[in-house]
Design a protein around this motif. Structure first.
Motif, PDB file in Angstrom:
ATOM      1  N   TYR A 210       0.847  -1.199   0.000  1.00 28.90           N
ATOM      2  CA  TYR A 210       0.000   0.000   0.000  1.00 28.90           C
ATOM      3  C   TYR A 210       0.878   1.243   0.000  1.00 28.90           C
ATOM      4  N   ARG A 211       0.765   2.043  -1.049  1.00 33.98           N
ATOM      5  CA  ARG A 211       1.632   3.214  -1.173  1.00 33.98           C
ATOM      6  C   ARG A 211       1.187   4.305  -0.200  1.00 33.98           C
ATOM      7  N   PHE A 212       2.101   4.683   0.672  1.00 33.29           N
ATOM      8  CA  PHE A 212       1.816   5.711   1.663  1.00 33.29           C
ATOM      9  C   PHE A 212       2.393   7.025   1.166  1.00 33.29           C
ATOM     10  N   ASN A 213       1.500   7.970   0.902  1.00 38.84           N
ATOM     11  CA  ASN A 213       1.912   9.237   0.315  1.00 38.84           C
ATOM     12  C   ASN A 213       1.306  10.377   1.127  1.00 38.84           C
ATOM     13  N   LEU A 214       2.137  11.058   1.894  1.00 35.98           N
ATOM     14  CA  LEU A 214       1.642  12.128   2.762  1.00 35.98           C
ATOM     15  C   LEU A 214       0.925  13.218   1.979  1.00 35.98           C
ATOM     16  N   SER A 215       1.379  13.462   0.760  1.00 38.13           N
ATOM     17  CA  SER A 215       0.782  14.545  -0.015  1.00 38.13           C
ATOM     18  C   SER A 215      -0.642  14.224  -0.441  1.00 38.13           C
ATOM     19  N   SER A 216      -1.019  12.933  -0.358  1.00 40.04           N
ATOM     20  CA  SER A 216      -2.361  12.556  -0.792  1.00 40.04           C
ATOM     21  C   SER A 216      -3.375  12.625   0.339  1.00 40.04           C
ATOM     22  N   ILE A 217      -2.908  12.865   1.550  1.00 40.87           N
ATOM     23  CA  ILE A 217      -3.799  12.906   2.693  1.00 40.87           C
ATOM     24  C   ILE A 217      -4.444  14.282   2.802  1.00 40.87           C
ATOM     25  N   SER A 218      -5.747  14.308   2.877  1.00 44.74           N
ATOM     26  CA  SER A 218      -6.470  15.579   2.918  1.00 44.74           C
ATOM     27  C   SER A 218      -6.281  16.266   4.262  1.00 44.74           C
ATOM     28  N   ASN A 219      -6.078  17.552   4.211  1.00 49.81           N
ATOM     29  CA  ASN A 219      -5.950  18.326   5.443  1.00 49.81           C
ATOM     30  C   ASN A 219      -7.207  19.117   5.751  1.00 49.81           C
ATOM     31  N   THR A 220      -8.279  18.815   5.054  1.00 50.18           N
ATOM     32  CA  THR A 220      -9.533  19.517   5.294  1.00 50.18           C
ATOM     33  C   THR A 220     -10.629  18.508   5.578  1.00 50.18           C
ATOM     34  N   PHE A 221     -11.617  18.965   6.296  1.00 44.97           N
ATOM     35  CA  PHE A 221     -12.773  18.129   6.593  1.00 44.97           C
ATOM     36  C   PHE A 221     -13.854  18.458   5.581  1.00 44.97           C
ATOM     37  N   LYS A 222     -14.447  17.427   4.966  1.00 47.22           N
ATOM     38  CA  LYS A 222     -15.402  17.628   3.882  1.00 47.22           C
ATOM     39  C   LYS A 222     -16.743  16.997   4.209  1.00 47.22           C
ATOM     40  N   ASP A 223     -17.756  17.440   3.485  1.00 51.94           N
ATOM     41  CA  ASP A 223     -19.082  16.843   3.632  1.00 51.94           C
ATOM     42  C   ASP A 223     -19.027  15.338   3.404  1.00 51.94           C
ATOM     43  N   SER A 224     -18.206  14.910   2.443  1.00 49.76           N
ATOM     44  CA  SER A 224     -18.133  13.492   2.101  1.00 49.76           C
ATOM     45  C   SER A 224     -17.590  12.643   3.249  1.00 49.76           C
ATOM     46  N   SER A 225     -16.876  13.292   4.183  1.00 51.90           N
ATOM     47  CA  SER A 225     -16.326  12.548   5.315  1.00 51.90           C
ATOM     48  C   SER A 225     -17.421  12.001   6.216  1.00 51.90           C
ATOM     49  N   LEU A 226     -18.570  12.660   6.240  1.00 49.98           N
ATOM     50  CA  LEU A 226     -19.635  12.292   7.162  1.00 49.98           C
ATOM     51  C   LEU A 226     -20.250  10.944   6.837  1.00 49.98           C
ATOM     52  N   VAL A 227     -20.090  10.473   5.610  1.00 49.97           N
ATOM     53  CA  VAL A 227     -20.687   9.193   5.235  1.00 49.97           C
ATOM     54  C   VAL A 227     -20.044   8.044   6.014  1.00 49.97           C
ATOM     55  N   MET A 228     -18.860   8.291   6.582  1.00 56.99           N
ATOM     56  CA  MET A 228     -18.230   7.267   7.413  1.00 56.99           C
ATOM     57  C   MET A 228     -19.168   6.840   8.534  1.00 56.99           C
ATOM     58  N   ILE A 229     -19.891   7.791   9.126  1.00 57.28           N
ATOM     59  CA  ILE A 229     -20.795   7.481  10.227  1.00 57.28           C
ATOM     60  C   ILE A 229     -21.851   6.483   9.763  1.00 57.28           C
ATOM     61  N   LYS A 230     -22.457   6.775   8.624  1.00 55.82           N
ATOM     62  CA  LYS A 230     -23.518   5.913   8.107  1.00 55.82           C
ATOM     63  C   LYS A 230     -23.014   4.518   7.782  1.00 55.82           C
ATOM     64  N   ASN A 231     -21.886   4.432   7.087  1.00 55.48           N
ATOM     65  CA  ASN A 231     -21.398   3.128   6.647  1.00 55.48           C
ATOM     66  C   ASN A 231     -20.875   2.280   7.796  1.00 55.48           C
ATOM     67  N   VAL A 232     -20.244   2.924   8.770  1.00 55.87           N
ATOM     68  CA  VAL A 232     -19.782   2.179   9.943  1.00 55.87           C
ATOM     69  C   VAL A 232     -20.972   1.655  10.741  1.00 55.87           C
ATOM     70  N   ARG A 233     -21.992   2.478  10.898  1.00 56.07           N
ATOM     71  CA  ARG A 233     -23.161   2.033  11.649  1.00 56.07           C
ATOM     72  C   ARG A 233     -23.905   0.927  10.919  1.00 56.07           C
ATOM     73  N   LYS A 234     -23.946   1.007   9.598  1.00 58.67           N
ATOM     74  CA  LYS A 234     -24.570  -0.066   8.822  1.00 58.67           C
ATOM     75  C   LYS A 234     -23.822  -1.376   9.044  1.00 58.67           C
ATOM     76  N   PHE A 235     -22.502  -1.326   8.974  1.00 62.49           N
ATOM     77  CA  PHE A 235     -21.670  -2.505   9.180  1.00 62.49           C
ATOM     78  C   PHE A 235     -21.881  -3.093  10.574  1.00 62.49           C
TER      79      PHE A 235
END
Length: 332
Positions: A210-235
């Protein structure tokens, strides 16, 4: 004759790494492959690279499509694949030449429909040589029932991270299953549906890089991040319903996810999402149990964060941003 295995590679603007990725798949010791490259509307030379490889290897199929995201690209590959088994590889990663062969032999050995290998991060190719050297000392493999897989995944063990890549899966697993389009954490959304269909064979050998690239990591919080809550709870809710004895662990897992999201919100000072922050706080107040503090990898620091968040989101906000300020002072 060995069965045909489809390797599906979503491709988007990765011209810098794509050749290495494709070469690592072409050079598999398991030769009966169908390599499906999905150019998801790339604006760099990725599409051209895919086409060039297709002229050199008749096992390669290239699809050019409008950009639709990772899930859309994977689904496009699932729609046309002809293999008896399938595997996903992300286009900036690389794989060991024995990945497919090893996983296929595990499936045959344990008579499962799924096999998984370990993975390790790399930032430069010399790291891969070290990973391969470590693999020489790893010989154990094993099989888990679905319940055992979910029990381990709820412990937040790194080895059981929920990802579509590094797996070999029988085609029947995805017959009526697709990734949710336009969502992040799409792997989590389908993890239960995939691994509840069969026992799973495992090897601890790190055959996926797995290629680890610091420059690819987002430094901002986005609306799309919130879907983590839904998908984790579904799981986690799916586990609760199917395996009642794992209920408390599944609830603790959801609380852990709530803390993760809360931490992101306060760390990025995302005031736009403070209503979500207080909703997460309410969820934790209503559901936190002792299994959270037994989760593997939850160090004392993390337990402190949860206690502060349980008391008040303001305490978490103050603590996290005070720590960040202190660290910035020492960086000067």
């Amino acid at each position: 004759m060995q069965p045909l295995i489809s390797v599906i590679v979503p491709v988007y603007n990765v011209e810098k790494y794509l050749e290495e990725c494709i070469n690592s798949i072409i050079n598999q010791t398991y030769k009966n492959l169908e390599i499906i490259l999905i150019d998801d509307g790339s604006t760099d030379k990725s599409g051209e690279i895919c086409d060039e490889f297709a002229t050199q290897d008749n096992r390669i199929i290239v699809i050019h499509k409008e950009n639709g995201g990772l899930s859309s690209a994977r689904n496009a590959g699932l729609d046309i694949m002809q293999g008896e088994y399938l595997s996903f590889v992300d286009s900036d990663d690389m794989v060991d030449e024995n990945l497919i062969q090893t996983l296929f032999l595990l499936i045959e050995k344990y008579k499962t429909k799924i096999a998984i290998c370990g993975y390790d991060k790399f930032s430069q190719n010399s790291d891969i040589d070290k990973i391969k050297e470590k693999n020489l000392t790893i010989n154990d493999d094993f099989s888990y029932t679905p319940e055992e897989v979910f029990n381990e995944s709820l412990k937040v063990k790194t080895f059981f991270t929920k990802c579509a890549w590094r797996n070999l899966v029988h085609k029947s697993i995805y017959q009526n299953l697709r990734f949710p389009v336009g969502e992040n954490y799409e792997d989590v959304a389908v993890f239960f549906d995939v691994f509840n269909q069969s026992n799973t064979a495992f090897t601890y050998k790190n055959l996926y890089f797995y290629r680890f690239n610091l420059s690819s990591i987002s430094n901002t919080f986005k609306d799309s991040s919130l879907v983590m809550i839904k998908n984790v709870r579904k799981f986690a809710t799916s586990i609760e319903n199917a395996y009642p004895n794992l209920k408390n662990k599944a609830i603790a897992y959801k609380c852990n996810s709530a803390l993760n999201m809360a931490f992101l919100i306060v760390a990025h000072k995302s005031k736009k999402y403070f209503d979500t922050l207080y909703d997460l706080h309410k969820f934790v107040r209503q559901n936190l149990n002792s299994d959270f503090f037994k989760m593997q990898g939850n160090a004392i620091y993390r337990d402190i964060l949860m206690i502060l968040f349980y008391i008040s989101p303001k305490l978490l906000y103050t603590f996290v941003n005070t720590i960040k300020s202190v660290k910035n002072i020492f960086k000067r």
